[in-house]
Design a protein around this motif. Structure first.
Motif, PDB file in Angstrom:
ATOM      1  N   VAL A 150       0.860  -1.187   0.000  1.00  9.60           N
ATOM      2  CA  VAL A 150       0.000   0.000   0.000  1.00  9.60           C
ATOM      3  C   VAL A 150       0.894   1.234   0.000  1.00  9.60           C
ATOM      4  O   VAL A 150       1.655   1.469   0.949  1.00  9.60           O
ATOM      5  CB  VAL A 150      -0.938   0.028   1.219  1.00  9.60           C
ATOM      6  CG1 VAL A 150      -1.822   1.280   1.165  1.00  9.60           C
ATOM      7  CG2 VAL A 150      -1.806  -1.228   1.264  1.00  9.60           C
ATOM      8  N   LEU A 151       0.816   1.995  -1.084  1.00  8.52           N
ATOM      9  CA  LEU A 151       1.574   3.234  -1.233  1.00  8.52           C
ATOM     10  C   LEU A 151       0.664   4.429  -0.960  1.00  8.52           C
ATOM     11  O   LEU A 151      -0.556   4.301  -0.924  1.00  8.52           O
ATOM     12  CB  LEU A 151       2.154   3.348  -2.642  1.00  8.52           C
ATOM     13  CG  LEU A 151       3.087   2.235  -3.112  1.00  8.52           C
ATOM     14  CD1 LEU A 151       3.543   2.506  -4.548  1.00  8.52           C
ATOM     15  CD2 LEU A 151       4.292   2.119  -2.187  1.00  8.52           C
TER      16      LEU A 151
ATOM     17  N   SER B  59      -1.504  -1.092  -4.236  1.00  8.99           N
ATOM     18  CA  SER B  59      -2.643  -0.191  -4.111  1.00  8.99           C
ATOM     19  C   SER B  59      -2.118   1.172  -3.695  1.00  8.99           C
ATOM     20  O   SER B  59      -1.116   1.262  -2.976  1.00  8.99           O
ATOM     21  CB  SER B  59      -3.633  -0.680  -3.050  1.00  8.99           C
ATOM     22  OG  SER B  59      -4.261  -1.872  -3.438  1.00  8.99           O
ATOM     23  N   VAL B  60      -2.778   2.232  -4.130  1.00  8.13           N
ATOM     24  CA  VAL B  60      -2.407   3.586  -3.733  1.00  8.13           C
ATOM     25  C   VAL B  60      -3.528   4.153  -2.870  1.00  8.13           C
ATOM     26  O   VAL B  60      -4.688   4.189  -3.296  1.00  8.13           O
ATOM     27  CB  VAL B  60      -2.149   4.483  -4.953  1.00  8.13           C
ATOM     28  CG1 VAL B  60      -1.829   5.901  -4.506  1.00  8.13           C
ATOM     29  CG2 VAL B  60      -1.010   3.927  -5.795  1.00  8.13           C
TER      30      VAL B  60
ATOM     31  N   GLY C 271      -4.524   3.787   9.631  1.00  6.75           N
ATOM     32  CA  GLY C 271      -5.769   3.025   9.592  1.00  6.75           C
ATOM     33  C   GLY C 271      -6.331   2.879   8.193  1.00  6.75           C
ATOM     34  O   GLY C 271      -6.773   1.787   7.803  1.00  6.75           O
ATOM     35  N   SER C 272      -6.294   3.955   7.418  1.00  9.70           N
ATOM     36  CA  SER C 272      -6.848   3.898   6.065  1.00  9.70           C
ATOM     37  C   SER C 272      -6.031   2.977   5.177  1.00  9.70           C
ATOM     38  O   SER C 272      -6.576   2.285   4.309  1.00  9.70           O
ATOM     39  CB  SER C 272      -6.932   5.304   5.456  1.00  9.70           C
ATOM     40  OG  SER C 272      -5.648   5.900   5.366  1.00  9.70           O
ATOM     41  N   SER C 273      -4.724   2.932   5.382  1.00 13.05           N
ATOM     42  CA  SER C 273      -3.877   2.041   4.582  1.00 13.05           C
ATOM     43  C   SER C 273      -4.111   0.581   4.964  1.00 13.05           C
ATOM     44  O   SER C 273      -4.140  -0.299   4.099  1.00 13.05           O
ATOM     45  CB  SER C 273      -2.401   2.391   4.782  1.00 13.05           C
ATOM     46  OG  SER C 273      -2.093   3.637   4.194  1.00 13.05           O
ATOM     47  N   LEU C 274      -4.303   0.326   6.250  1.00 16.08           N
ATOM     48  CA  LEU C 274      -4.589  -1.038   6.683  1.00 16.08           C
ATOM     49  C   LEU C 274      -5.920  -1.510   6.104  1.00 16.08           C
ATOM     50  O   LEU C 274      -6.021  -2.647   5.619  1.00 16.08           O
ATOM     51  CB  LEU C 274      -4.610  -1.114   8.208  1.00 16.08           C
ATOM     52  CG  LEU C 274      -4.938  -2.477   8.814  1.00 16.08           C
ATOM     53  CD1 LEU C 274      -3.953  -3.546   8.348  1.00 16.08           C
ATOM     54  CD2 LEU C 274      -4.942  -2.394  10.338  1.00 16.08           C
ATOM     55  N   ARG C 275      -6.933  -0.654   6.133  1.00 19.04           N
ATOM     56  CA  ARG C 275      -8.230  -1.024   5.555  1.00 19.04           C
ATOM     57  C   ARG C 275      -8.092  -1.347   4.082  1.00 19.04           C
ATOM     58  O   ARG C 275      -8.656  -2.337   3.586  1.00 19.04           O
ATOM     59  CB  ARG C 275      -9.240   0.110   5.738  1.00 19.04           C
ATOM     60  CG  ARG C 275      -9.634   0.363   7.177  1.00 19.04           C
ATOM     61  CD  ARG C 275     -10.904   1.199   7.269  1.00 19.04           C
ATOM     62  NE  ARG C 275     -10.823   2.462   6.544  1.00 19.04           N
ATOM     63  CZ  ARG C 275     -10.375   3.595   7.059  1.00 19.04           C
ATOM     64  NH1 ARG C 275      -9.956   3.627   8.320  1.00 19.04           N
ATOM     65  NH2 ARG C 275     -10.341   4.702   6.341  1.00 19.04           N
ATOM     66  N   LEU C 276      -7.321  -0.533   3.360  1.00 21.73           N
ATOM     67  CA  LEU C 276      -7.136  -0.748   1.930  1.00 21.73           C
ATOM     68  C   LEU C 276      -6.402  -2.057   1.669  1.00 21.73           C
ATOM     69  O   LEU C 276      -6.769  -2.826   0.771  1.00 21.73           O
ATOM     70  CB  LEU C 276      -6.362   0.429   1.327  1.00 21.73           C
ATOM     71  CG  LEU C 276      -6.234   0.479  -0.195  1.00 21.73           C
ATOM     72  CD1 LEU C 276      -7.608   0.588  -0.844  1.00 21.73           C
ATOM     73  CD2 LEU C 276      -5.365   1.668  -0.603  1.00 21.73           C
ATOM     74  N   GLY C 277      -5.370  -2.332   2.448  1.00 24.61           N
ATOM     75  CA  GLY C 277      -4.608  -3.565   2.265  1.00 24.61           C
ATOM     76  C   GLY C 277      -5.438  -4.808   2.523  1.00 24.61           C
ATOM     77  O   GLY C 277      -5.376  -5.772   1.757  1.00 24.61           O
ATOM     78  N   LEU C 278      -6.245  -4.788   3.584  1.00 27.81           N
ATOM     79  CA  LEU C 278      -7.087  -5.944   3.886  1.00 27.81           C
ATOM     80  C   LEU C 278      -8.189  -6.099   2.835  1.00 27.81           C
ATOM     81  O   LEU C 278      -8.522  -7.223   2.429  1.00 27.81           O
ATOM     82  CB  LEU C 278      -7.697  -5.807   5.277  1.00 27.81           C
ATOM     83  CG  LEU C 278      -6.721  -5.878   6.451  1.00 27.81           C
ATOM     84  CD1 LEU C 278      -7.450  -5.680   7.767  1.00 27.81           C
ATOM     85  CD2 LEU C 278      -5.956  -7.196   6.458  1.00 27.81           C
TER      86      LEU C 278
END
Length: 205
Positions: free
Chosen positions: A61-62, A81-82, A91-98
């Motif tokens: 996640v970038l 993912s960006v 938190g927003s990056s973790l949500r995107l990664g999951l």
């Protein structure tokens, strides 16, 4: 709750999720992913730790300077993912990664942060081996203190994502479920320092 087949329980698919979106505000706006370590961008070392530690598929996640990171770093074999909201916090990056893993067959996600170069493949492999089921929760510990990397069984992703707000990441979820966490001592093979300030740059080689 999903049940694991004997095959999957024995050979789980543990995806690697690398959170590498930070802008390095306390480093004068230098994106952490592009800090140089041993002659290469820091992000490449984190990807190698996940891969050599037995994780796959790998998802990165970038956020800050995402196009520059893509241009300068070798992310071969990684899904990327960006996060357009990276400034909101981890938190927003973790949500995107999951969320990116929900369409895969992954049984668990092992999450690593890009700014912890003292954590290598040995620590990743130890935490990965703590997988027991899709409800697993495991984390590396250093002299008894919980840190990264962290493993989340797939049946926990929805709850973790719901709790991942601001810069908390999964901390509130892990506090609430601390009795379910398997701690994996890694202080003999890794160090969990962060590269947050200019003083921390001494850890880079």
């Amino acid at each position: 709750m999903a049940t694991d087949s004997p095959r999957r329980a024995k050979n789980p698919e543990v995806a690697g999720v690398l959170l590498a979106a930070g802008g390095g505000r306390r480093l004068g706006g230098r994106p952490k992913a592009l800090l140089e370590h041993r002659g290469r961008p820091l992000i490449e070392h984190a990807v190698r730790s996940l891969r050599n530690g037995g994780c796959g598929p790998l998802h990165v996640v970038l956020g800050a300077a995402a196009e520059e990171v893509r241009a300068r770093a070798d992310l071969t074999g990684c899904a990327v993912s960006v996060n357009p909201g990276w400034e909101e916090g981890m938190g927003s990056s973790l949500r995107l990664g999951l969320a990116a893993l929900t369409a895969t067959d992954a049984d668990a996600a092992l999450v690593l942060l890009v700014d912890q170069p003292g954590i290598g493949a040995e620590a990743v492999a130890r935490v990965r081996l703590a997988y027991r089921s899709r409800m697993s929760l495991a984390a590396a510990s250093y002299d008894g203190e919980r840190s990264h990397p962290v493993l989340f069984g797939a049946d926990r992703w929805t709850g973790i994502a719901a709790a991942a707000v601001g810069d908390q990441g999964a901390r509130s979820y892990l506090r609430e479920h601390r009795d379910a966490i398997t701690l994996v001592e890694c202080s003999d093979v890794a160090e969990a320092y962060d590269i947050d300030t200019s003083q921390d740059l001494k850890h880079l080689e």
